[in-house]
Write an enzyme that holds these catalytic residues in place. Sequence first.
Site, short mmCIF file in Angstrom:
data_model
loop_
_atom_site.label_atom_id
_atom_site.label_comp_id
_atom_site.label_asym_id
_atom_site.label_seq_id
_atom_site.Cartn_x
_atom_site.Cartn_y
_atom_site.Cartn_z
N TYR A 15 -3.24 17.36 4.17
CA TYR A 15 -2.38 16.45 4.95
C TYR A 15 -0.94 16.92 5.16
O TYR A 15 -0.24 16.39 6.03
CB TYR A 15 -2.40 15.04 4.36
CG TYR A 15 -1.41 14.76 3.25
CD1 TYR A 15 -1.67 15.17 1.95
CD2 TYR A 15 -0.22 14.08 3.50
CE1 TYR A 15 -0.78 14.91 0.94
CE2 TYR A 15 0.69 13.81 2.48
CZ TYR A 15 0.40 14.23 1.20
OH TYR A 15 1.28 13.97 0.19
N GLU B 170 -8.85 -2.55 6.48
CA GLU B 170 -7.89 -2.68 7.57
C GLU B 170 -8.38 -3.69 8.61
O GLU B 170 -9.56 -4.06 8.64
CB GLU B 170 -7.67 -1.31 8.26
CG GLU B 170 -7.27 -0.21 7.29
CD GLU B 170 -6.71 1.05 7.94
OE1 GLU B 170 -6.28 0.99 9.09
OE2 GLU B 170 -6.72 2.10 7.27
N HIS C 283 0.83 -1.21 0.00
CA HIS C 283 0.00 0.00 0.00
C HIS C 283 0.87 1.26 0.00
O HIS C 283 0.64 2.18 -0.79
CB HIS C 283 -0.93 0.00 1.22
CG HIS C 283 -1.69 1.27 1.41
ND1 HIS C 283 -2.70 1.67 0.56
CD2 HIS C 283 -1.57 2.26 2.35
CE1 HIS C 283 -3.18 2.84 0.98
NE2 HIS C 283 -2.50 3.22 2.05
MN MN Z 1 -6.07 4.11 7.18
#
Ligand code: MN
Length: 421
Positions: free
Chosen positions: A250, A207, A139
């Site tokens: 972010y 997740e 990822h």
């Molecule tokens: Mn996450």
Amino acid sequence: MIRANDPSLTSWLTVAADSDFPIQNLPFGVFKTKGKAPRVCTALGDQIVDLLALHQLEYFFDLDIDASVFDNAYINDFMALGKEKNRAVRDRLSDLLRADSHFDAKDKAGAFMLNMSDVELMLPVKVGDYTDFYSSIEHATNLGCLFRDPENALLPNWRHIPVGYHGRASSIVVSGTPIHRPKGQQMPADATSPVYGPCKLLDFELEVAFVVGQATKLGESVSTANAEDHIFGLVLFNDWSARDIQKWEYVPLGPFLGKSFASTISPWVVTLDALEHFRVESPKQEPAVLPYLVSEGKRNIDINLEVIIETEKGEAKTVSESNFKYMYWNMSQQLAHHTVNGCNLNVGDMCASGTISGKEVGSYGSMLEITWKGTKPVTMPDGSERKFIKDGDSVVMKGFCKKDGLRIGFGETRGKVLPAV
Ligand code: MN
């Protein structure tokens, strides 16, 4: 071996072969029925077992546990009893429910068993703090390729630190809770100033999260060798993500409103004990990690994971099949790293793995990766395309372990996306 894990056990209740909840699972959750306060339960096949009712029937007579532990809207007090007691209760449940039981529970099943479809499964854990890691190398590499430089996809710290951030606990919801599309600031690609409005790039993140069952004191660090003493069990975790909001906000402090609007968990906490049979070696770490992060033994778990998008009309498409065993950083390393600075853990804290992607395109854990930033849309059974998640869609995540004829499942996380309000 933990007694309740014995693969040869069967129950006096008929449990379908493909059930997530055979007698070897016995996860913990919380349920509610009309007119009654929530209480702690376990699952067996398509039934739930009311642990307060079992306590009232005095099946836990010798375990010295107060009724308030089960007469409770959360499993936190139960987890806080410690592994030894947790294990004793799970073993007792197994002894009560097994086909050759010496107890008379089968005759009294009407007093403690209910159809799962007749009850409301609640958020099982009162989540104190929530941390989200970033521990899948596939990822992290995919995101590095998409947003930075394919030649240097991983940032210099990635192989040395289980990277994470502190998330928002208040918006963690149980499976079945609808999610409103979040609104926020975005900076469109061709714009010179930001705009405000509903998120256009709504995504999921596949997740698995662990739940902390034993607290630590401020200043105390937990070694990788002892980390699992603090982990009660695991849930499936959908870390909903608003990619356009995330992208604009972010830098430099990491995820904020693009993540904090909601996360969905499965209603059953599957104990680390129940997953014992499915442990596997962790991937080799290169370069070697610092001594405090070295972990020994089989610390990864082979959990098959699936993500399904369901349209409003109920047409479903599997968009990802991944596995928790791919994680580069394991839970023991995450927990050791989390406490290495002396930060204390509380019972009920939740630590999510980070998006779990495998090597193949079909095993990516977010739409961002599956559609490669929207350049390769997914075609749904009705012919419509998805680059990201549309209003009316439900995102469903499932997980199960399977080995030697034994199947231990997690149930599902389900979340329907409603229009922005
Ligand atoms: Mn996450």
